[in-house]
Design an enzyme around this catalytic site. Structure first.
Site, mmCIF file in Angstrom:
data_model
loop_
_atom_site.group_PDB
_atom_site.id
_atom_site.type_symbol
_atom_site.label_atom_id
_atom_site.label_comp_id
_atom_site.label_asym_id
_atom_site.label_seq_id
_atom_site.Cartn_x
_atom_site.Cartn_y
_atom_site.Cartn_z
ATOM 1 N N ASP A 182 0.963 -1.230 -0.134
ATOM 2 C CA ASP A 182 0.158 -0.025 0.021
ATOM 3 C C ASP A 182 0.799 1.337 -0.168
ATOM 4 O OD1 ASP A 182 0.887 -0.526 2.755
ATOM 5 O OD2 ASP A 182 -1.105 0.082 3.616
ATOM 6 N N GLU A 227 8.989 -4.707 10.670
ATOM 7 C CA GLU A 227 9.259 -3.407 10.185
ATOM 8 C C GLU A 227 9.946 -2.640 11.372
ATOM 9 O OE1 GLU A 227 6.825 -1.686 7.388
ATOM 10 O OE2 GLU A 227 7.914 0.311 7.430
#
Ligand code: KIV
Length: 262
Positions: free
Chosen positions: A43, A180
C-alpha cells in the site's frame, strides 16, 4: 518462488528470502527475470506512485489496479498484495469483498497489518483458503498512533508484545511475517522462536528475508535516506541525466539522426 509453501521450505533450509515491492507492469517484467523470490504490491503505492504522505490514502481500487498491472508482467513469482487502510475494520463482508477483488486482480496472498483483534479475522481469512502474511513493528497504517515513522519495540514491554503478536500470528496460520523498523536483537529473537519466516525492513540482518521498496532500492528519491536503506542504483541521477541528454539532443538537432529516421 511461485507458492507460499516455498517460504517455509526456504526457512527450513536456512536460505534467505528476497522481496521487493512493485506497482507496475514494466517493473514487474524486469523483476520476473531477476533472482528476487517474491513480490509485494504494497500500500506504499499510495506514497511512491501517487505522492500521498502516508499509506492511509491507499484504497482497494488503487490496490487492485496496481495488482492487476503487476500480475500482467509477473509470470514466475509469488504475488502478495496489501490490504489497504481499514479494510479489515469495516466488518467481515467488507474485508472478504476486498480480498475477493485483490485475488481476482491477481494476488495469490494478502498482507494484513497488526495483530490483536485482527487475529480472529486473519484466522477466518486463512480458513477461507487465502494465505496471509502478517506485519508487525512499524505498521505504517498506524503512523498517526506512533507519531511518525519511528523505530518500534525499543523497551522490554513493547518487545515482549511484538514477540507475543508474532507467535499469535503464526498460530493463526500466517505463512510469513514482515518485521518493520525494530531493533535487530528483537527481530533475531522473533525469527528464532518462529517456524514461519520473518521478512525484515529496517529490522537488521537476522530475519529470514529482507524486503525493500523497489524505488528506494533503485535510488529514485534523492532525499529519502533512512539508515536501513542501501541504494543499489542512483536512479534519480541516471534518469535526470538521460532526460537532460535527450533535451540537449533535441535542442541541438542531434536527435533523431539519419539512422533513426525513415
Ligand atoms: O507497503 C509496503 O511497501 C510494505 C513493505 C515495505 C513491507 O508494507
Amino acid at each position: 518462488m511461485k507458492t507460499v509453501n516455498e517460504f517455509k521450505k526456504l526457512k527450513s533450509q536456512s536460505k534467505k528470502i528476497s522481496m521487493v515491492t512493485c506497482y507496475d507492469y514494466w517493473s514487474a517484467k524486469i523483476i520476473d527475470e531477476s533472482d528476487i523470490d517474491a513480490v509485494l504490491v504494497g500500500d506504499s503505492a499510495a506514497m511512491v506512485m501517487h505522492g500521498f504522505e502516508t499509506t492511509i490514502n491507499a484504497e482497494i481500487e488503487m490496490m487492485c489496479y496496481h495488482t492487476a498491472a503487476v500480475k500482467r508482467g509477473l509470470k514466475n513469482k509469488l504475488l502478495i498484495s496489501d490490504l489497504p487502510f481499514l479494510s479489515n475494520r469495516k466488518g467481515i463482508s467488507f474485508l472478504m469483498e476486498s480480498i475477493d477483488k485483490l485475488m481476482k486482480a491477481g494476488a495469490q496472498a494478502v498482507k494484513i497489518e497488526g495483530a490483536d483483534d485482527n487475529l480472529e479475522l486473519i484466522q477466518y481469512v486463512i480458513n477461507s483458503g487465502i494465505p496471509v502474511m502478517g506485519h508487525i513493528g512499524l505498521t505504517p497504517q498506524f503512523v498517526h498512533q506512533f507519531g511518525g515513522y519511528k523505530l518500534q519495540g525499543k523497551d522490554e514491554k513493547a518487545a515482549e508484545k511484538f514477540l507475543d503478536d508474532a507467535k499469535k500470528l503464526e498460530d493463526a496460520g500466517c505463512f510469513a511475517i514482515v518485521l518493520e523498523m525494530m531493533p535487530s536483537e528483537l527481530s533475531a529473537k522473533i525469527t528464532k522462536e518462529l517456524s514461519i519466516p520473518t521478512i525484515g525492513i529496517g529490522a537488521g540482518p537476522f530475519t529470514d528475508g529482507q524486503i525493500l521498496v523497489l524505488q528506494d532500492l533503485l535510488g529514485m528519491s534523492k532525499d529519502f535516506q533512512p539508515k536501513f536503506l542501501r541504494k543499489y542504483l542512483n536512479g534519480f541521477e541516471l534518469i535526470l541525466n538521460s532526460l537532460n541528454k535527450f533535451n540537449d539532443d533535441v535542442k541541438n538537432q542531434n536527435y533523431p539522426n539519419k539512422e533513426e529516421s525513415y
